[in-house]
Design a protein around this motif. Structure first.
Motif, PDB file in Angstrom:
ATOM      1  N   ALA A  68      23.706  13.492   7.963  1.00  0.00           N
ATOM      2  CA  ALA A  68      24.697  13.281   9.016  1.00  0.00           C
ATOM      3  C   ALA A  68      24.701  14.444  10.007  1.00  0.00           C
ATOM      4  O   ALA A  68      24.735  14.242  11.228  1.00  0.00           O
ATOM      5  N   MET A  69      24.643  15.661   9.486  1.00  0.00           N
ATOM      6  CA  MET A  69      24.667  16.814  10.383  1.00  0.00           C
ATOM      7  C   MET A  69      23.360  16.939  11.151  1.00  0.00           C
ATOM      8  O   MET A  69      23.358  17.253  12.349  1.00  0.00           O
ATOM      9  N   ALA A  70      22.241  16.694  10.499  1.00  0.00           N
ATOM     10  CA  ALA A  70      20.953  16.778  11.177  1.00  0.00           C
ATOM     11  C   ALA A  70      20.879  15.769  12.316  1.00  0.00           C
ATOM     12  O   ALA A  70      20.369  16.081  13.402  1.00  0.00           O
ATOM     13  N   ALA A  71      21.412  14.574  12.090  1.00  0.00           N
ATOM     14  CA  ALA A  71      21.408  13.542  13.130  1.00  0.00           C
ATOM     15  C   ALA A  71      22.290  13.953  14.303  1.00  0.00           C
ATOM     16  O   ALA A  71      21.915  13.770  15.474  1.00  0.00           O
ATOM     17  N   ARG A  72      23.440  14.529  13.996  1.00  0.00           N
ATOM     18  CA  ARG A  72      24.346  14.959  15.059  1.00  0.00           C
ATOM     19  C   ARG A  72      23.738  16.095  15.869  1.00  0.00           C
ATOM     20  O   ARG A  72      23.797  16.108  17.106  1.00  0.00           O
ATOM     21  N   PHE A  73      23.123  17.058  15.194  1.00  0.00           N
ATOM     22  CA  PHE A  73      22.517  18.193  15.887  1.00  0.00           C
ATOM     23  C   PHE A  73      21.351  17.723  16.751  1.00  0.00           C
ATOM     24  O   PHE A  73      21.173  18.184  17.886  1.00  0.00           O
ATOM     25  N   ALA A  74      20.563  16.794  16.242  1.00  0.00           N
ATOM     26  CA  ALA A  74      19.443  16.254  17.014  1.00  0.00           C
ATOM     27  C   ALA A  74      19.947  15.519  18.257  1.00  0.00           C
ATOM     28  O   ALA A  74      19.352  15.623  19.336  1.00  0.00           O
ATOM     29  N   GLN A  75      21.046  14.787  18.097  1.00  0.00           N
ATOM     30  CA  GLN A  75      21.622  14.067  19.228  1.00  0.00           C
ATOM     31  C   GLN A  75      22.100  15.036  20.303  1.00  0.00           C
ATOM     32  O   GLN A  75      21.827  14.848  21.506  1.00  0.00           O
ATOM     33  N   LEU A  76      22.796  16.090  19.896  1.00  0.00           N
ATOM     34  CA  LEU A  76      23.285  17.082  20.848  1.00  0.00           C
ATOM     35  C   LEU A  76      22.127  17.800  21.537  1.00  0.00           C
ATOM     36  O   LEU A  76      22.179  18.082  22.739  1.00  0.00           O
ATOM     37  N   THR A  77      21.084  18.106  20.773  1.00  0.00           N
ATOM     38  CA  THR A  77      19.917  18.768  21.348  1.00  0.00           C
ATOM     39  C   THR A  77      19.253  17.883  22.395  1.00  0.00           C
ATOM     40  O   THR A  77      18.795  18.353  23.439  1.00  0.00           O
ATOM     41  N   GLU A  78      19.207  16.573  22.116  1.00  0.00           N
ATOM     42  CA  GLU A  78      18.629  15.633  23.085  1.00  0.00           C
ATOM     43  C   GLU A  78      19.453  15.596  24.362  1.00  0.00           C
ATOM     44  O   GLU A  78      18.918  15.526  25.468  1.00  0.00           O
ATOM     45  N   TRP A  79      20.769  15.633  24.224  1.00  0.00           N
ATOM     46  CA  TRP A  79      21.654  15.576  25.390  1.00  0.00           C
ATOM     47  C   TRP A  79      21.590  16.864  26.220  1.00  0.00           C
ATOM     48  O   TRP A  79      21.516  16.819  27.442  1.00  0.00           O
ATOM     49  N   TYR A  80      21.642  18.005  25.545  1.00  0.00           N
ATOM     50  CA  TYR A  80      21.813  19.275  26.243  1.00  0.00           C
ATOM     51  C   TYR A  80      20.552  20.136  26.294  1.00  0.00           C
ATOM     52  O   TYR A  80      20.549  21.182  26.944  1.00  0.00           O
ATOM     53  N   GLY A  81      19.498  19.719  25.597  1.00  0.00           N
ATOM     54  CA  GLY A  81      18.263  20.485  25.583  1.00  0.00           C
ATOM     55  C   GLY A  81      18.272  21.543  24.492  1.00  0.00           C
ATOM     56  O   GLY A  81      19.324  21.926  23.973  1.00  0.00           O
ATOM     57  N   GLU A  82      17.106  22.033  24.163  1.00  0.00           N
ATOM     58  CA  GLU A  82      16.977  23.010  23.083  1.00  0.00           C
ATOM     59  C   GLU A  82      17.666  24.326  23.412  1.00  0.00           C
ATOM     60  O   GLU A  82      18.040  25.085  22.512  1.00  0.00           O
ATOM     61  N   ASP A  83      17.831  24.604  24.702  1.00  0.00           N
ATOM     62  CA  ASP A  83      18.492  25.844  25.097  1.00  0.00           C
ATOM     63  C   ASP A  83      19.996  25.676  25.263  1.00  0.00           C
ATOM     64  O   ASP A  83      20.689  26.607  25.695  1.00  0.00           O
ATOM     65  N   GLY A  84      20.512  24.509  24.908  1.00  0.00           N
ATOM     66  CA  GLY A  84      21.942  24.256  25.072  1.00  0.00           C
ATOM     67  C   GLY A  84      22.797  24.932  24.025  1.00  0.00           C
ATOM     68  O   GLY A  84      24.018  25.023  24.188  1.00  0.00           O
ATOM     69  N   PHE A  85      22.181  25.410  22.954  1.00  0.00           N
ATOM     70  CA  PHE A  85      22.928  26.026  21.865  1.00  0.00           C
ATOM     71  C   PHE A  85      22.294  27.354  21.485  1.00  0.00           C
ATOM     72  O   PHE A  85      21.116  27.586  21.725  1.00  0.00           O
ATOM     73  N   HIS A  86      23.067  28.192  20.854  1.00  0.00           N
ATOM     74  CA  HIS A  86      22.556  29.486  20.395  1.00  0.00           C
ATOM     75  C   HIS A  86      23.351  29.916  19.170  1.00  0.00           C
ATOM     76  O   HIS A  86      24.383  29.317  18.834  1.00  0.00           O
ATOM     77  N   GLY A  87      22.863  30.958  18.500  1.00  0.00           N
ATOM     78  CA  GLY A  87      23.595  31.526  17.370  1.00  0.00           C
ATOM     79  C   GLY A  87      23.676  30.638  16.148  1.00  0.00           C
ATOM     80  O   GLY A  87      24.531  30.852  15.288  1.00  0.00           O
TER      81      GLY A  87
END
Length: 206
Positions: A68-87
């Motif tokens: 569930a978490m991996a799917a959510r993180f992948a979805q967010l990464t698709e929306w915002y790009g790999e540089d959309g998150f840090h830390g």
């Protein structure tokens, strides 16, 4: 622009003859959605203006994350790009339990603590950048100059007292603040699954 935290609490199930599997239990947003930079720095090394030794910084996204978490993180990464998150990192309940909350930061807070006099004594009003115009003029700082001040240094400028303070972990992650609901949820899961089998996975966006 501020920094926000997101994440999940997961628990791991150990079954005979099978690979250990992590499951998602709680979305962090339902327990704590407050942008407390002191806690971010103390726990995860993000926005670490208070200069703590981070407890769990830079571990990355776990390779064995729950579906569930991996799917959510992948979805967010698709929306915002790999540089959309840090830390991105994680910490187990066993590690949280072992924390010495009285441990001081490695050096004084980068932000001077700002106080005003009240009928009940000094009251902290803010954590101020030392290059504020009134303070800089009072102590002779040049525009944009950055300086570290020894612990306990203080200056009275008008009716405002500026003080250099070294925080301890308890000051950043206070007992009555936003993190106890997270710890309570992790502890409850740990009672069933074990301290090392419960973790908090987080990531940050600006």
């Amino acid at each position: 622009m501020g920094t926000d935290i997101s994440g999940f609490i997961e628990y791991r199930v150990l079954r005979d003859g099978q690979e250990p599997t992590w499951y998602s239990a709680h979305n962090l947003d339902s327990l704590n959605d407050v942008g407390n930079y002191d806690a971010f720095g103390c726990l995860f090394g993000v926005r670490n203006y208070a200069n703590f030794r981070p407890l769990a910084a830079g571990r990355g996204f776990p390779s064995d994350a729950s579906d569930a978490m991996a799917a959510r993180f992948a979805q967010l990464t698709e929306w915002y790009g790999e540089d959309g998150f840090h830390g991105t990192t994680w910490i187990t309940w066993a590690e949280v339990k072992a924390v010495d909350w009285d441990e001081p930061a490695e050096k004084p807070d980068s932000r001077l603590h700002q106080y005003r006099q009240t009928p009940n004594g000094l009251r902290m009003t803010a954590k101020a950048s030392w290059n504020g115009e009134a303070f800089a003029e009072a102590v002779g700082l040049k525009p944009g100059e950055v300086r570290e001040w020894p612990e306990g240094s203080e200056w009275l400028v008008g009716d405002t007292l500026y003080r250099s303070v070294t925080m301890c972990r308890r000051d950043a992650v206070i007992d009555t603040g936003d993190w106890p609901p997270v710890w309570e949820a992790m502890e409850e899961l740990a009672e069933q699954h074990g301290d090392d089998n419960v973790r908090l996975v987080v990531w940050f966006d600006d």
